[in-house]
Design a protein around this motif. Structure first.
Motif, PDB file in Angstrom:
ATOM      1  N   UNK A 715       0.875  -1.169   0.000  1.00  0.00           N
ATOM      2  CA  UNK A 715       0.000   0.000   0.000  1.00  0.00           C
ATOM      3  C   UNK A 715       0.917   1.225   0.000  1.00  0.00           C
ATOM      4  N   UNK A 716       0.928   1.934  -1.119  1.00  0.00           N
ATOM      5  CA  UNK A 716       1.939   2.968  -1.343  1.00  0.00           C
ATOM      6  C   UNK A 716       1.286   4.342  -1.336  1.00  0.00           C
ATOM      7  N   UNK A 717       1.584   5.183  -0.356  1.00  0.00           N
ATOM      8  CA  UNK A 717       1.064   6.555  -0.385  1.00  0.00           C
ATOM      9  C   UNK A 717       1.772   7.381  -1.445  1.00  0.00           C
ATOM     10  N   UNK A 718       1.023   8.269  -2.078  1.00  0.00           N
ATOM     11  CA  UNK A 718       1.635   9.118  -3.103  1.00  0.00           C
ATOM     12  C   UNK A 718       2.773   9.956  -2.537  1.00  0.00           C
ATOM     13  N   UNK A 719       2.748  10.187  -1.230  1.00  0.00           N
ATOM     14  CA  UNK A 719       3.808  10.986  -0.605  1.00  0.00           C
ATOM     15  C   UNK A 719       5.195  10.408  -0.841  1.00  0.00           C
ATOM     16  N   UNK A 720       5.310   9.080  -0.985  1.00  0.00           N
ATOM     17  CA  UNK A 720       6.646   8.499  -1.148  1.00  0.00           C
ATOM     18  C   UNK A 720       7.219   8.777  -2.538  1.00  0.00           C
ATOM     19  N   UNK A 721       6.405   9.286  -3.454  1.00  0.00           N
ATOM     20  CA  UNK A 721       6.930   9.675  -4.773  1.00  0.00           C
ATOM     21  C   UNK A 721       7.527  11.072  -4.749  1.00  0.00           C
ATOM     22  N   UNK A 722       7.427  11.758  -3.623  1.00  0.00           N
ATOM     23  CA  UNK A 722       7.806  13.168  -3.564  1.00  0.00           C
ATOM     24  C   UNK A 722       9.302  13.361  -3.729  1.00  0.00           C
ATOM     25  N   UNK A 723       9.664  14.553  -4.148  1.00  0.00           N
ATOM     26  CA  UNK A 723      11.066  14.931  -4.316  1.00  0.00           C
ATOM     27  C   UNK A 723      11.157  16.444  -4.245  1.00  0.00           C
ATOM     28  N   UNK A 724      12.375  16.956  -4.210  1.00  0.00           N
ATOM     29  CA  UNK A 724      12.590  18.396  -4.151  1.00  0.00           C
ATOM     30  C   UNK A 724      12.501  18.972  -5.560  1.00  0.00           C
ATOM     31  N   UNK A 725      11.509  19.809  -5.785  1.00  0.00           N
ATOM     32  CA  UNK A 725      11.270  20.354  -7.115  1.00  0.00           C
ATOM     33  C   UNK A 725      12.138  21.560  -7.421  1.00  0.00           C
ATOM     34  N   UNK A 727      11.438  24.597  -7.268  1.00  0.00           N
ATOM     35  CA  UNK A 727      11.271  25.670  -6.285  1.00  0.00           C
ATOM     36  C   UNK A 727      12.095  25.458  -5.026  1.00  0.00           C
ATOM     37  N   UNK A 728      12.655  24.260  -4.855  1.00  0.00           N
ATOM     38  CA  UNK A 728      13.349  23.929  -3.626  1.00  0.00           C
ATOM     39  C   UNK A 728      12.444  23.343  -2.568  1.00  0.00           C
ATOM     40  N   UNK A 729      11.162  23.197  -2.890  1.00  0.00           N
ATOM     41  CA  UNK A 729      10.191  22.615  -1.974  1.00  0.00           C
ATOM     42  C   UNK A 729       9.918  21.167  -2.346  1.00  0.00           C
ATOM     43  N   UNK A 730       9.533  20.355  -1.363  1.00  0.00           N
ATOM     44  CA  UNK A 730       9.181  18.953  -1.625  1.00  0.00           C
ATOM     45  C   UNK A 730       7.782  18.906  -2.216  1.00  0.00           C
ATOM     46  N   UNK A 731       7.649  18.191  -3.334  1.00  0.00           N
ATOM     47  CA  UNK A 731       6.379  18.143  -4.045  1.00  0.00           C
ATOM     48  C   UNK A 731       6.032  16.718  -4.449  1.00  0.00           C
ATOM     49  N   UNK A 732       4.720  16.490  -4.627  1.00  0.00           N
ATOM     50  CA  UNK A 732       4.222  15.334  -5.361  1.00  0.00           C
ATOM     51  C   UNK A 732       3.769  15.867  -6.712  1.00  0.00           C
ATOM     52  N   UNK A 733       4.398  15.398  -7.763  1.00  0.00           N
ATOM     53  CA  UNK A 733       4.157  15.931  -9.101  1.00  0.00           C
ATOM     54  C   UNK A 733       3.239  15.004  -9.885  1.00  0.00           C
ATOM     55  N   UNK A 734       2.158  15.523 -10.478  1.00  0.00           N
ATOM     56  CA  UNK A 734       1.294  14.673 -11.295  1.00  0.00           C
ATOM     57  C   UNK A 734       2.005  14.201 -12.557  1.00  0.00           C
ATOM     58  N   UNK A 759      -3.552  18.311  -8.943  1.00  0.00           N
ATOM     59  CA  UNK A 759      -2.610  19.418  -9.045  1.00  0.00           C
ATOM     60  C   UNK A 759      -1.328  19.101  -8.297  1.00  0.00           C
ATOM     61  N   UNK A 760      -0.236  19.723  -8.744  1.00  0.00           N
ATOM     62  CA  UNK A 760       1.024  19.574  -8.024  1.00  0.00           C
ATOM     63  C   UNK A 760       0.810  19.924  -6.554  1.00  0.00           C
ATOM     64  N   UNK A 761       1.359  19.081  -5.678  1.00  0.00           N
ATOM     65  CA  UNK A 761       1.069  19.191  -4.253  1.00  0.00           C
ATOM     66  C   UNK A 761       2.352  19.390  -3.470  1.00  0.00           C
ATOM     67  N   UNK A 762       2.413  20.458  -2.712  1.00  0.00           N
ATOM     68  CA  UNK A 762       3.577  20.694  -1.853  1.00  0.00           C
ATOM     69  C   UNK A 762       3.329  20.043  -0.504  1.00  0.00           C
ATOM     70  N   UNK A 763       4.315  19.300  -0.014  1.00  0.00           N
ATOM     71  CA  UNK A 763       4.152  18.593   1.253  1.00  0.00           C
ATOM     72  C   UNK A 763       5.348  18.864   2.153  1.00  0.00           C
ATOM     73  N   UNK A 764       5.163  18.562   3.428  1.00  0.00           N
ATOM     74  CA  UNK A 764       6.213  18.839   4.395  1.00  0.00           C
ATOM     75  C   UNK A 764       6.476  17.675   5.318  1.00  0.00           C
TER      76      UNK A 764
END
Length: 789
Positions: A715-725, A727-734, A759-764
């Protein structure tokens, strides 16, 4: 307890109890709580910390050091061999003196090393962290850490300086053996399990080295770190974040590193802005040994010890270890002169006292002598069994051509190599026998540590032994005898690799960096000579890092890798070689082919792998995650649970704020029970910054009887696909991605196409950090909600 001592009132919160002390303490009493004292430290130059002999000249005498109280005691068990019971009684006597010397009666917090077990004489020695990573078994690592923690508590120790969460970036670095591997997800999940083990039994786990230490230029210890913010955010920091949130660590040790010219010990953006403001860490930050003074003597960003102390306090360091130095008289004088704000002292003091309250050290009924101290035993059958189980799971079968393994009955076996009959070959640098015991040979290791020869001899009656050479040095005079033994045998097992040590006293370990990835000494020459006999050869590597296995080693029919597997490692290796145990370890680091090229982990974008624009091929001989078994497994029917497209012709939707469940069937098609390790990798073909071709996002061990099958579900949350975009912020990119089921990072079995939608999602910091892995045996499907949040 009286109303005059509210800091001992258990009805008050830890913060209120600490505050009651802060307002009553003199400046000297406050600062005394921010330092450690190294009892019995060795200033001979044969130390266990960098520049120890230089730095110990500043240490005060005992009576002077405890006059105003004392924050910590450094390694009362880990400095010299001491009987555990006598050591616990001696520690209690120290504590009684500390409590009596100051008006508040505050005991010291006691810390020890515990990376491969409680670093004390006669304590069980477990496999090194690279072996933890090779096991891919966080549950077993957590069980080990619980046992280590209980032994420490029983001896009167409150804090352990472990685990190491540095992600391996250059295998030449001597401390590679202390790391869990080259992948941040593996390091984070296994490291978090270790932290949970310590913390659940009441021992403060200390995460180290925060951060960037393992990415030094050229793999040289303490060398500058040439790292950009994305590598730091996406590779180096996640294991620390995971261990804080998933493990509950209450302490962090900063690293010796300087990143882009700024020493971490003076980096308020990292130690306060990120760690405390962003990650909400409320525990203590302790200095790596002598690192506060290093701001003056090595980094040269401070002119004197007082300036160094001020820089460290402003950055966020609370406790100077291992002994009183810059946080002693220099800091007192800096505060009195106005150079350092006393508010910084109070900030650190509150954190220290709150932790002491949480540990029960300020309770009215706290006693320095642990209960049942006379029954204290640090190495017992239960600990040895746990060390053996972890060693078995950590051994990696890399090659098994013509089914040369397991060894057949009634074979004439030659056992050669400098590590074949060396018990210390099983131990890493931070084990007590090698870290401290080598300076006290009259005591012996304090443990039974079978060598490979000791363990293999009873299982292989016709065993002939020749060392051939030593680990280091250029003496080749013994190679001829080893060649003769191999030529006169049906099969030859050759054991080569490292001898762990400190600061040049070994080939692996702290300060024992390598110029290249050739086997040390003339061991490669020994291997080549034995291979030339034509006798089937099984190469056994006992190492603290991966060494290059290029074309000259291709004719070895069997290759077995062990990363310092602990005091029971000899038995575990013998069991694997003879087939009593079916190997299930997987590589936590890649094994390179070229000894001279710059080592690089599998976590690289396309141009970091083989390409037409460079003549250097970095493709490893054996990739991250690789490992074989004595049985066979088939994987089939990869699918997305809840998706109508079972043929996987079109990507299934995956919400950028949701999760997806994927499954594969694993079947044991061989003739014996075995364990496979299913690995799940993310492939992101198009992203706004370059991304690794694949990176690990899940794994699970699947144990099956012959003919048995099971579902491995993630069971994989989309959050684990995140990376530093960008902008320098961590994002989940569609966009389109794949989840790939792999036997290793270099061998994918099936791919599940998916499309991140929204939409592109910024996470922390509150993002979900790990995938859920499930194993379901039999015909029943796992019941998992497709859109659980």
């Amino acid at each position: 307890m009286t109303s005059a001592e509210p800091w001992r009132d258990p009805r008050l919160s830890p913060a209120d109890r600490a505050e009651a002390l802060v307002g009553r303490m003199s400046l000297e009493e406050k600062i005394a709580q921010l330092v450690g004292l190294w009892i019995g430290a060795d200033a001979s130059g044969e130390g266990v910390a960098p520049h120890q002999s230089d730095m110990m000249d500043h240490a005060p005498q005992w009576s002077e050091a405890i006059r105003h109280g004392l924050g910590q005691l450094t390694r009362p068990f880990g400095t010299a061999p001491v009987d555990p019971v006598l050591g616990a009684r001696s520690l209690a006597a120290y504590q009684a003196e500390i409590m009596a010397a100051s008006q508040f009666g505050i005991p010291a917090q006691v810390h020890e090393e515990c990376l491969t077990g409680f670093a004390a004489w006669r304590a069980t020695v477990y496999p090194t962290p690279l072996s933890w990573g090779a096991s891919f078994d966080p549950q077993l690592v957590e069980e080990m850490a619980q046992r280590i923690g209980r032994s420490m508590r029983a001896a009167g120790v409150h804090q352990g300086l472990a685990p190491v969460l540095d992600v391996t970036r250059d295998y030449r670095w001597g401390r590679t053996e202390e790391t869990i591997g080259e992948d941040p997800y593996l390091v984070g999940t296994v490291g978090s399990a270790y932290v949970r083990g310590l913390e659940t039994v009441g021992v403060v786990a200390t995460l180290k080295h925060f951060a960037g230490y393992s990415a030094s230029r050229g793999g040289r210890n303490l060398a500058p770190v040439p790292m950009g913010p994305r590598e730091l955010a996406d590779v180096v920091l996640p294991p620390f974040e995971m261990a804080l949130r998933l493990g509950g660590a209450r302490s962090v040790m900063h690293s010796y590193a300087e990143i882009d010219g700024l020493p971490v010990a003076a980096d308020a953006g990292l130690l306060t802005g990120l760690l405390r403001d962003d990650w909400n860490f409320s525990g203590t930050v302790v200095a790596d040994y002598f690192a506060v003074r290093f701001l003056q003597t090595l980094h040269r960003v401070a002119g004197d010890a007082g300036q160094a102390a001020g820089l460290a306090l402003r950055a966020g360091i609370d406790v100077e270890l291992p002994t009183v130095d810059a946080f002693g008289t220099p800091l007192v004088e800096a505060v009195k002169s106005g150079a350092v704000d006393e508010a910084l002292i109070d900030r650190a003091l509150r954190r220290v006292l709150i932790q002491k309250v949480e540990l029960g050290l300020l309770d009215a009924d706290w006693q320095p002598l642990p209960d049942d101290v006379d029954q204290l035993r640090l190495d017992d059958e239960a600990g040895q069994d746990l060390a053996l189980r972890l060693a078995r799971e950590s051994i990696v079968l890399l090659r098994n051509t013509d089914a040369v393994l397991p060894l057949a009955a009634r074979q004439r076996v030659a056992l050669v190599g400098p590590l074949a009959d060396d018990p210390m070959a099983m131990l890493g640098c931070y084990t007590f026998p090698l870290h401290v015991g080598v300076k006290h040979p009259e005591y012996g290791p304090g443990l039974e540590i079978p060598s490979l020869r000791d363990a293999l001899g009873p299982l292989v009656p016709d065993l002939r032994y020749e060392p051939g050479c030593t680990v280091t040095g250029d003496d080749t005079s013994g190679i001829a005898a080893a060649v003769a033994a191999a030529a006169d045998s049906d099969v030859c097992v050759i054991a080569v690799g490292d001898r762990a040590g400190m600061f040049g006293r070994g080939t692996s370990g702290e300060g024992c960096d390598a110029a290249d990835l050739n086997l040390p000494g003339v061991q490669s020459e020994l291997v080549r000579a034995v291979l030339a006999t034509g006798t089937p050869v099984i190469l056994v590597l006992l190492t603290g890092r991966p060494y290059a296995l290029g074309a000259e080693f291709d004719s070895a029919l069997g290759v077995v890798q062990a990363f310092f597997p602990g005091q029971q490692g000899g038995q575990a290796l013998a069991e694997v070689l003879t087939g009593a145990v079916n190997p299930s370890g997987r590589l936590p680091v890649s094994v390179p082919r070229d000894a001279g090229g710059l080592p690089a982990s599998y976590l690289a974008p396309p141009l970091g792998h083989r390409s037409e624009v460079s003549s250097v091929d970095p493709t490893p001989t054996f990739p991250f995650g690789h490992g074989l078994s004595y049985t066979t497994f088939e994987w089939e029917d990869a699918t997305v649970l809840g998706s109508p497209d079972t043929d996987l012709r079109e990507p299934a939707d995956w919400a950028v704020d949701g999760e997806v469940s994927v499954r594969i069937t694993v079947r044991n098609t061989g003739h014996r029970a075995g364990t496979d390790v299913v690995q799940l990798y993310l492939h992101d073909p198009v992203a706004q910054t370059t991304r690794p071709v694949v990176r690990l996002v899940g794994y699970v061990r699947v144990t099956l009887e012959p003919g048995e099958s099971a579902y491995a579900t993630f069971v994989v949350p989309a959050d684990v696909t995140s990376f530093t975009g960008v902008s320098g912020r961590r994002i989940v990119e569609p966009g389109d991605v794949e989840l790939r089921f792999g036997r290793s990072s270099g061998k994918m079995v099936a791919a599940v196409p998916l499309r991140l939608v929204g939409a592109e999602r910024q996470i922390g910091h509150q993002r979900r950090l790990e995938s859920l892995a499930l194993v379901e045996h039999g015909d029943a499907l796992p019941q998992i909600s497709e859109a659980r949040t």
